[in-house]
Enzyme design. Structure first.
Site, PDB file in Angstrom:
ATOM      1  N   GLU A 110      16.299 118.567  60.195  1.00 26.00           N
ATOM      2  CA  GLU A 110      17.209 117.439  60.234  1.00 26.00           C
ATOM      3  C   GLU A 110      18.606 117.387  59.582  1.00 26.00           C
ATOM      4  O   GLU A 110      19.129 116.171  59.292  1.00 26.00           O
ATOM      5  CB  GLU A 110      16.095 115.325  59.987  1.00 26.00           C
ATOM      6  CG  GLU A 110      15.694 115.632  58.755  1.00 26.00           C
ATOM      7  CD  GLU A 110      14.853 116.214  58.022  1.00 26.00           C
ATOM      8  OE1 GLU A 110      14.285 116.384  57.016  1.00 26.00           O
ATOM      9  OE2 GLU A 110      14.114 117.434  59.385  1.00 26.00           O
TER      10      GLU A 110
ATOM     11  N   HIS B  35      13.604 122.116  56.684  1.00 26.75           N
ATOM     12  CA  HIS B  35      14.031 120.699  57.695  1.00 26.75           C
ATOM     13  C   HIS B  35      15.374 120.682  58.739  1.00 26.75           C
ATOM     14  O   HIS B  35      16.415 120.315  57.709  1.00 26.75           O
ATOM     15  CB  HIS B  35      14.414 119.957  56.273  1.00 26.75           C
ATOM     16  CG  HIS B  35      13.784 119.600  55.050  1.00 26.75           C
ATOM     17  ND1 HIS B  35      12.882 118.175  55.118  1.00 26.75           N
ATOM     18  CD2 HIS B  35      12.483 119.784  54.298  1.00 26.75           C
ATOM     19  CE1 HIS B  35      11.278 118.125  54.453  1.00 26.75           C
ATOM     20  NE2 HIS B  35      11.752 119.123  53.861  1.00 26.75           N
TER      21      HIS B  35
ATOM     22  N   CYS C  13       7.977 119.925  57.390  1.00 22.45           N
ATOM     23  CA  CYS C  13       7.460 120.367  55.941  1.00 22.45           C
ATOM     24  C   CYS C  13       5.937 119.742  55.964  1.00 22.45           C
ATOM     25  O   CYS C  13       4.544 120.297  56.142  1.00 22.45           O
ATOM     26  CB  CYS C  13       8.875 119.536  55.645  1.00 22.45           C
ATOM     27  SG  CYS C  13       8.268 119.913  53.242  1.00 22.45           S
TER      28      CYS C  13
END
Length: 229
Positions: free
Chosen positions: A209, A207, A113
């Site tokens: 994660e 993202h 990002c």
């Protein structure tokens, strides 16, 4: 064989926990968990003097530049848009120095990002300061699909169109020197950038994660394992 050590840049923010209210080096737990799930060792890298960036990167096998605040527009020669957030100057300076050190040393690098945007800025690119449709609303991740560009490093890792967790209102505009787009959103927004060549350098606008797909991080960890020897 020992696991490669992956450094992850962190926030430096006011925080509250227990009886404490003080500045803290923060990182959403999804980042180290993703590194660990992908087979790496995770190390938090808080902001420091940019002069130490090379020394820090030399101790790492791979580097992740995490998401976070908007990049200050002065970094790419622009005036702030009304929707651009307040600057995080210390973090900008530190993470740009980390990126430059990683590029200079051949250290595998993943920008997530904001990290992808900083990679673009570090190489002389610019950003679109505000666009819509790439979040789920304030404090909520959205989801949209990204389509890989055939023949790119990203496409070799994730060859099919996939849904990804997303939360950004800025994006790459003019590309930095040497960078190519390796995935797009349906609206044409660049969703992944990379440097072709031997060094493993990739930025993703989403993202990972926050999702369950380990492939991008596994590719970084594999490249870091080669670097580590």
């Amino acid at each position: 064989m020992s696991k490669p050590l992956i450094g992850i840049s962190t926030y430096l923010e006011p925080a509250k926990w227990g009886v404490w209210d003080m500045p803290a080096a923060l990182l959403p737990a999804g980042y180290p968990r993703l590194v660990q799930a992908a087979g790496g060792l995770a190390a938090m890298v808080p902001p420091d003097s940019p002069s130490y960036a090379g020394e820090v990167v030399a101790r790492l096998d791979g580097l992740v530049v995490a998401g976070g605040a908007d990049v200050e527009p002065v970094r790419y020669g622009a005036e702030p848009h009304p929707r651009t957030g307040p600057p995080a100057r210390e973090r900008d300076a530190w993470e740009l120095a980390l990126i430059e050190a990683a590029l200079a040393s051949g250290t595998p690098l993943l920008g997530i990002c904001r990290g992808m945007q900083l990679l673009n800025v570090a190489l002389g690119g610019t950003l679109v300061q505000h666009l819509g449709g790439h979040t789920g609303g304030p404090g909520a991740f959205g989801e949209h699909t990204v389509k890989p560009v055939p023949g790119t490093r990203y496409a070799s890792v994730v060859p099919e169109e996939t849904g990804v967790p997303t939360y950004h209102h800025q994006a790459a505009d003019r590309l930095g020197d040497g960078l190519v787009v390796s995935a797009y959103a349906a609206d044409g927004t660049p969703e992944a950038l990379e440097l072709p060549g031997e060094q493993w350098v990739l930025g993703v606008q989403w993202h990972p994660e926050m999702g369950g797909d380990l492939r991008v991080m596994e590719a970084l960890v594999s490249a870091a394992a080669v670097t580590a020897g």
